[in-house]
Design a protein around this motif. Structure first.
Motif, PDB file in Angstrom:
ATOM      1  N   ALA A   1      -8.233  -7.036   4.465  1.00  0.00           N
ATOM      2  CA  ALA A   1      -7.543  -7.273   5.726  1.00  0.00           C
ATOM      3  C   ALA A   1      -6.630  -6.127   6.119  1.00  0.00           C
ATOM      4  O   ALA A   1      -6.240  -6.019   7.282  1.00  0.00           O
ATOM      5  CB  ALA A   1      -6.725  -8.568   5.642  1.00  0.00           C
ATOM      6  N   ARG A   2      -6.288  -5.267   5.177  1.00  0.00           N
ATOM      7  CA  ARG A   2      -5.359  -4.187   5.452  1.00  0.00           C
ATOM      8  C   ARG A   2      -6.073  -2.854   5.522  1.00  0.00           C
ATOM      9  O   ARG A   2      -6.888  -2.534   4.652  1.00  0.00           O
ATOM     10  CB  ARG A   2      -4.267  -4.133   4.365  1.00  0.00           C
ATOM     11  N   GLU A   3      -5.765  -2.078   6.549  1.00  0.00           N
ATOM     12  CA  GLU A   3      -6.320  -0.736   6.662  1.00  0.00           C
ATOM     13  C   GLU A   3      -5.873   0.074   5.444  1.00  0.00           C
ATOM     14  O   GLU A   3      -4.706   0.136   5.112  1.00  0.00           O
ATOM     15  CB  GLU A   3      -5.830  -0.060   7.943  1.00  0.00           C
ATOM     16  N   GLY A   4      -6.822   0.682   4.802  1.00  0.00           N
ATOM     17  CA  GLY A   4      -6.514   1.384   3.559  1.00  0.00           C
ATOM     18  C   GLY A   4      -6.869   0.570   2.340  1.00  0.00           C
ATOM     19  O   GLY A   4      -6.947   1.096   1.226  1.00  0.00           O
ATOM     20  N   GLY A   5      -7.109  -0.737   2.542  1.00  0.00           N
ATOM     21  CA  GLY A   5      -7.563  -1.602   1.459  1.00  0.00           C
ATOM     22  C   GLY A   5      -6.684  -1.562   0.226  1.00  0.00           C
ATOM     23  O   GLY A   5      -5.448  -1.610   0.314  1.00  0.00           O
ATOM     24  N   PRO A   6      -7.293  -1.459  -0.960  1.00  0.00           N
ATOM     25  CA  PRO A   6      -6.504  -1.493  -2.195  1.00  0.00           C
ATOM     26  C   PRO A   6      -5.526  -0.326  -2.307  1.00  0.00           C
ATOM     27  O   PRO A   6      -4.481  -0.468  -2.941  1.00  0.00           O
ATOM     28  CB  PRO A   6      -7.570  -1.444  -3.298  1.00  0.00           C
ATOM     29  N   ALA A   7      -5.836   0.813  -1.688  1.00  0.00           N
ATOM     30  CA  ALA A   7      -4.903   1.944  -1.729  1.00  0.00           C
ATOM     31  C   ALA A   7      -3.616   1.610  -0.989  1.00  0.00           C
ATOM     32  O   ALA A   7      -2.523   2.042  -1.377  1.00  0.00           O
ATOM     33  CB  ALA A   7      -5.557   3.188  -1.128  1.00  0.00           C
ATOM     34  N   HIS A   8      -3.747   0.831   0.084  1.00  0.00           N
ATOM     35  CA  HIS A   8      -2.565   0.414   0.830  1.00  0.00           C
ATOM     36  C   HIS A   8      -1.708  -0.529  -0.022  1.00  0.00           C
ATOM     37  O   HIS A   8      -0.481  -0.400  -0.069  1.00  0.00           O
ATOM     38  CB  HIS A   8      -2.987  -0.288   2.122  1.00  0.00           C
TER      39      HIS A   8
END
Length: 284
Positions: free
Chosen positions: A155-162
């Motif tokens: 759901a977050r731009e950048g996924g797990p890196a975010h």
């Protein structure tokens, strides 16, 4: 397994306080950190040991505030999952999954009296919410609603890196930034800090506010495989686990996609050969 503060009430900056507006001037969140993941690329796969460590971080820290209502316990034993074992193709029979589920209490109805009861979970049950309802969740978290983590990494731009960047990115607020009660500064959190900044308006600090204080610290979780429990390791492992939770069929999808590409290439070759054979003696 103990329940502690949530590992990512702030993860991905979902417990925000006045931090969802567009960034002002040169403010705005920093780009997520560049993190290498084993599941990157067309042939990437999940690291099972990392997923197991990430699950432990989730269980011992973030499950105190966050549910994963779209994930069933049996999913932990599926192919590519943290506790997959080829001896148990039916994940409901996986003894590790059974033991994990039994450690949770889920709501149910007594079949004889009709009373609401709590019982040990089974592999078929989904991860329960730590709160009875939204009002209870907000009351326990200063008005902020801890997000469900089932799809957080997608759901977050950048996924797990975010997620990783948010967890390791907490720092002291710059001088001149007014931080109110229940707010925590994080440069990787999206937000508009212009109205809280008393310094040069051309140099608004990046980031935004998060309601949850830093959830992880070095040594907070002891990993069973002996991996050193640094803040960065805990954050990376739980981020990978949340990526698996959001896309548990990632490995199967990649394998299917590769097989389809091979099929299409072969089919294209056969069609071209057929074309050349059929029209070999014809002038064009």
């Amino acid at each position: 397994m103990l329940r502690k503060l949530s590992v990512i009430a702030a993860v991905a900056g979902l417990l925000t306080v006045g931090a969802s507006a567009p960034a002002f001037a040169n403010g705005g969140a920093l780009e997520p950190k560049d993190v290498h993941w084993s599941f990157e690329g067309p042939f990437g796969t999940f690291d099972q040991a990392q997923l197991q460590r990430g699950y432990k971080v989730y269980r011992e820290v973030c499950s105190a505030c966050h549910s994963m209502k779209l994930v069933a316990f049996r999913n932990l034993g599926d192919k590519g999952a943290p506790f997959y074992n080829p001896k148990y193709p039916n994940s409901n029979e996986n003894p590790v999954v059974k033991a994990i589920a039994k450690d949770y209490q889920v709501a149910d109805i007594d079949g004889e009296t009709g009373d609401a009861i709590k019982r040990p979970a089974t592999p078929a049950d989904r991860f329960p919410s730590p709160f009875a309802n939204e009002a209870a969740a907000r009351a326990a978290n200063g008005g902020a609603l801890p997000p469900d983590m089932s799809l957080l990494a997608k759901a977050r731009e950048g996924g797990p890196a975010h997620i990783y960047s948010i967890v390791v990115g907490y720092q002291a607020p710059p001088k001149g930034l007014k931080v109110g009660p229940g707010q925590n500064y994080n440069p990787y959190m999206a937000g508009d800090l212009s109205s809280y900044w008393s310094g040069d308006k051309e140099h608004v600090p990046p980031g935004g506010f998060i309601a949850m204080p830093q959830p992880l610290k070095a040594g907070q979780v002891t990993f069973d495989d002996g991996t050193k429990s640094t803040l960065e390791q805990e954050a990376k492992d739980v981020s990978a686990f949340l990526m698996w939770a959001a896309e548990p069929k990632l490995e199967e999808r990649k394998q299917t996609g590769f097989a389809v590409l091979i099929y299409l290439i072969l089919l294209s070759g056969l069609l071209y050969a057929s074309y050349k054979t059929v029209w070999r003696n014809e002038s064009h």
